[in-house]
Design an enzyme around this catalytic site. Structure first.
Site, mmCIF file in Angstrom:
data_model
loop_
_atom_site.group_PDB
_atom_site.id
_atom_site.type_symbol
_atom_site.label_atom_id
_atom_site.label_comp_id
_atom_site.label_asym_id
_atom_site.label_seq_id
_atom_site.Cartn_x
_atom_site.Cartn_y
_atom_site.Cartn_z
ATOM 1 N N PHE A 237 0.814 -1.212 0.000
ATOM 2 C CA PHE A 237 0.000 0.000 0.000
ATOM 3 C C PHE A 237 0.857 1.276 0.000
ATOM 4 O O PHE A 237 1.910 1.317 0.630
ATOM 5 C CB PHE A 237 -0.940 -0.002 1.209
ATOM 6 N N ASP A 238 0.334 2.313 -0.689
ATOM 7 C CA ASP A 238 0.981 3.635 -0.710
ATOM 8 C C ASP A 238 0.232 4.618 0.174
ATOM 9 O O ASP A 238 0.798 5.604 0.634
ATOM 10 C CB ASP A 238 0.982 4.199 -2.147
ATOM 11 N N VAL A 239 -1.066 4.361 0.373
ATOM 12 C CA VAL A 239 -1.931 5.288 1.120
ATOM 13 C C VAL A 239 -2.627 4.543 2.255
ATOM 14 O O VAL A 239 -3.150 3.440 2.034
ATOM 15 C CB VAL A 239 -3.002 5.925 0.195
#
Ligand SMILES: O=C(O)[C@H](O)[C@H](O)COP(=O)(O)O
Ligand SMILES: [Mg+2]
Length: 304
Positions: A22-24
């Site tokens: 995940f990035d967010v």
């Protein structure tokens, strides 16, 4: 059988694999970061870890008692750096829903507020007129004059076209009576959120949903709820942050708001944290309606 959630606590390899996915991170607040004014140990360090790995953090809370600016102050006071832009609270999502989506034409576009200053601040920021809320003239017992004035309408504001119910620590019979009569006159029924309980001081108190229940009971109407799991809120967060849903994870303590929000929002993942409302037994139960993809005992377990 629905896939069982992956337990991450104590499993460094699984945690790293999870973080790389995940990035967010959409982070719930009550029950995840803190319990009332009690910050959970390791919260500051965990957020530093996420930021150090270049992750975008967005604080997404259903608690309507505070505005985004109030939350920024609370986060700062707890040693958590943040900007107002990284905060999405149900009072804000309610205000932008009223001003940019509902758009009730004047003059009957005034809001009767059942709630605290957070709602008032966000309505003001969208240029929406309101009455009720923290106005001290409503914080008293009902009188015979009130009954008469509410019944004949002389005490009601003809320009009220919306009733917005949130978490109100000063709810009383007089406020509920005004709210009911505006709904009886056809005002739209909105709620910032419908959480039944508020996790605070390591136990539970009445939630916003338990404040609006009397109005649901009287009118038979269900309010339009604008906090999690409402996808109107997800759309506005996505609109603001332009994130890739598949690279985004919702982190929360409540299955019927946070985790459902992430699942119905078709996010890449959901992480349940066991320091708030929901317990593991709830998703282990046969036919459990909402099951997270991952879970930890506490947020700081992400530090491995
Ligand atoms: O009653 C409420 O409003 C909720 O319990 C509270 O707002 C939950 O906040 P969150 O967990 O979404 O931060
Ligand atoms: Mg919560």
């Amino acid at each position: 059988m629905a896939p069982q959630p992956k337990h991450l606590s104590g499993d460094k390899a699984a945690i790293n694999e999870f973080l790389d996915q995940f990035d967010v991170f959409l982070l719930d607040c009550d029950g995840v970061l803190w319990s009332g004014d009690n910050l959970f140990p390791g919260t500051v360090e965990t957020l530093e870890l996420l930021r150090s790995k270049g992750k975008q953090v967005v604080f997404v809370t259903n608690n309507s008692t505070k505005s985004r600016a109030d939350y920024q102050k609370k986060l700062t006071s707890m040693g958590i750096p943040s900007s107002v832009d990284e905060i999405f609270a149900s009072a804000y999502s309610s205000a932008i829903y009223i001003s940019r989506i509902l758009k009730v034409p004047p003059p009957r576009n005034k809001v009767y507020v059942l709630g605290e200053s957070g709602i008032e601040t966000e309505l003001k920021s969208e240029g929406i007129e309101f009455i009720g809320g923290t106005d001290p003239s409503y914080r008293r017992d009902i009188t015979p004059e009130d009954y008469k004035g509410i019944a004949d309408g002389s005490l009601l504001d003809d320009n009220v076209g919306i009733v917005l119910a949130g978490l109100d620590f000063h709810v009383n019979y007089l406020k509920l009576s005004h709210a009911y009569h505006y709904l009886a006159r056809g005002a739209k029924f909105l709620a910032t959120n419908t959480d039944s309980t508020l996790p605070s001081n390591h136990t539970f108190f009445p939630g916003a949903g338990s404040i609006s229940i009397p109005l649901i009971n009287m009118t038979g109407q269900q309010p339009t709820a604008l906090g999690k799991p409402s996808q109107a809120m997800m759309d506005s967060i996505e609109g603001k942050f332009q994130f890739d849903r598949k690279r985004t994870c919702m982190v929360g303590d409540r299955l019927d708001t946070d985790i459902r929000f992430g699942i119905e929002g078709k996010l890449g993942g959901t992480l349940a944290v066991l320091t708030g409302v929901s317990k593991k037994e709830e998703w282990d139960a046969e036919g459990a309606p909402v099951i997270p993809a991952f879970y930890v005992e506490k947020l700081s377990d992400l530090m491995g």
